[in-house]
Design an enzyme around this catalytic site. Structure first.
Site, mmCIF file in Angstrom:
data_model
loop_
_atom_site.group_PDB
_atom_site.id
_atom_site.type_symbol
_atom_site.label_atom_id
_atom_site.label_comp_id
_atom_site.label_asym_id
_atom_site.label_seq_id
_atom_site.Cartn_x
_atom_site.Cartn_y
_atom_site.Cartn_z
ATOM 1 N N LYS A 36 -7.302 7.919 8.330
ATOM 2 C CA LYS A 36 -7.421 6.691 7.534
ATOM 3 C C LYS A 36 -6.865 5.451 8.232
ATOM 4 C CE LYS A 36 -3.126 7.498 5.039
ATOM 5 N NZ LYS A 36 -2.508 8.411 4.077
ATOM 6 N N ARG A 134 6.228 10.022 -5.172
ATOM 7 C CA ARG A 134 4.811 9.678 -5.223
ATOM 8 C C ARG A 134 4.133 10.901 -5.832
ATOM 9 N NH1 ARG A 134 1.306 7.720 0.000
ATOM 10 N NH2 ARG A 134 0.616 9.893 -0.052
HETATM 11 C C1 LIG Z 1 -1.466 8.920 4.838
HETATM 12 C C2 LIG Z 1 -1.018 10.313 4.621
HETATM 13 C C3 LIG Z 1 -0.579 11.083 5.709
HETATM 14 C C4 LIG Z 1 -0.471 10.544 7.112
HETATM 15 O O1 LIG Z 1 0.623 9.681 7.231
HETATM 16 P P1 LIG Z 1 1.149 9.148 8.656
HETATM 17 O O2 LIG Z 1 2.460 8.537 8.356
HETATM 18 O O3 LIG Z 1 0.139 8.174 9.137
HETATM 19 O O4 LIG Z 1 1.245 10.325 9.547
HETATM 20 C C5 LIG Z 1 -0.220 12.403 5.446
HETATM 21 N N1 LIG Z 1 -0.254 12.909 4.204
HETATM 22 C C6 LIG Z 1 -0.646 12.192 3.137
HETATM 23 C C7 LIG Z 1 -0.645 12.819 1.785
HETATM 24 C C8 LIG Z 1 -1.042 10.863 3.310
HETATM 25 O O5 LIG Z 1 -1.428 10.142 2.247
#
Ligand SMILES: *Cc1c(COP(=O)(O)O)cnc(C)c1O
Length: 362
Positions: A36, A134
């Site tokens: 993402k 969260r």
């Molecule tokens: C965005 C996200 C990640 C990745 O996070 P980074 O800090 O970019 O590695 C992993 N798990 C979930 C649930 C996320 O929403």
């Protein structure tokens, strides 16, 4: 055309090798790469899908998974939806995600029904909230964990693939041996109680990778989900660069549209700026000010860092970035291109913006 995101695919590949080595060779974890941060960019997806160590490719948006599900499945990877499914997108979730992260039994029921319709067994990872507040069932709420588990075990078209937790993104809570051990403890309890084997105990994102180097990742954790660590080389728990990575695989280029000598203090009564903020100005006398054609609509201007260390960002509005180039060793002129390193939030917006071009270095 500018502004432009310059994506160096060799450097990205190098970052991928580095995080794969730490996660899989050192940490004995399977590797899930999160797409993402670059809005599931096609070239980046090709690179990740072609890497033998990557087992899962994940995104928080179904639309991004839709754009690459067929391709990455052909490469033998599983697709994962990270954000809890919206009840309004269940059909697409079952179609494009092999695995989805969940915490609400009512949503899991919808997934079960849709999977039956599509003649599939949909895999889910049950999210446990370890205190970051969260997503996930709160770890102390055993009653809710048990009732959710009981019902999942009866579902014909749902396979409980594993447990997961997410830390740092919202509450800024740092993953430690202590909080992640709650997850591995719960996983063992569930395996015993229901006489099952869980495939995945997913111990977090780029803020968990530092635990591997310290030798403190709890034994039962067997998966990490990495976005920022791969794209920008960051350990996001303590803000260190991960060994073997670089932070300039993705660089922003933008163009100077005005360059003039002006005072450093605005003239007249000070109100609020375009975003309702009262600005602060430092009096430096007359300075050489450049306007660069990039703004808050495109990115997080606060997290940009010019590769010209003597250029200083003074501020920005929606479409204009104002910089002080008085002390720069470069003699700039209108039309010159300035390069910036970017932070995670800035990269996310740049990759999403239709106003920003992409250019690849191979
Ligand atoms: C965005 C996200 C990640 C990745 O996070 P980074 O800090 O970019 O590695 C992993 N798990 C979930 C649930 C996320 O929403």
């Amino acid at each position: 055309m500018y502004p432009k995101l310059v994506i160096d695919l060799k450097k990205l590949k190098n970052n991928l090798e580095a995080v794969a080595k730490i996660t899989t060779d050192q940490g004995n974890c399977s590797l899930m790469i999160v797409t993402k941060g670059l809005c599931a960019d096609k070239e980046m997806v090709k690179l990740v899908a072609g890497h033998p160590t990557v087992r899962y490719m994940a995104d928080s948006r179904v639309k991004n998974l839709e754009s690459y599900a067929d391709f990455v499945r052909e490469q033998g990877k599983k697709t994962v939806l990270l954000r809890l499914p919206m009840p309004s997108e269940i059909e697409k979730v079952v179609t494009y995600a092999d695995i989805s992260f969940n915490s609400e039994i009512s949503t899991i029921r919808l997934l079960n029904e849709e999977a039956a319709k599509q003649g599939k067994r949909h895999k889910i990872v049950l999210m446990i909230d370890l205190g970051d507040l969260r997503e996930g069932i709160f770890f102390e709420n055993h009653e809710l964990i048990c009732s959710t588990m009981d019902e999942i075990m009866k579902m014909e078209h749902i396979e409980l693939y594993g447990l997961g937790a997410n830390l740092t993104c919202y509450g800024a809570i740092i993953p430690k041996k202590e909080n992640l051990s709650i997850l591995t403890g719960l996983a063992s309890e569930i395996e015993q109680k229901y006489d099952i084997r869980l495939n995945m105990i997913s111990g977090g994102n780029s803020s968990s990778i530092y635990l591997i180097e310290k030798g403190e990742l709890p034994k039962g954790i067997n998966n990490l989900r990495l976005g920022e660590a791969f794209l920008l080389g960051n350990d996001t728990a303590y803000g260190q660069k991960l060994p073997g990575t670089t932070g300039d695989a993705i660089v922003l280029e933008a163009q100077i549209i005005e360059l003039q000598q002006k005072p450093s203090l605005p003239i007249g009564e000070v109100g609020v700026d375009a975003f309702g903020q009262k600005p602060y100005y430092e009096d430096r006398g007359i300075i050489k000010r450049a306007i660069i054609a990039i703004g808050k609509q495109d990115t997080d201007t606060d997290s940009m860092v010019s590769l010209d260390k003597k250029m200083e960002i003074l501020g920005a509005s929606s479409d204009h970035l104002i910089v002080d180039v008085t002390n720069s060793n470069t003699t700039y002129k209108v039309g010159d291109i300035v390069r910036f390193e970017i932070g995670y939030g800035g990269m996310l917006k740049l990759a999403t913006s239709p106003y920003v071009e992409k250019h690849y270095l191979t």
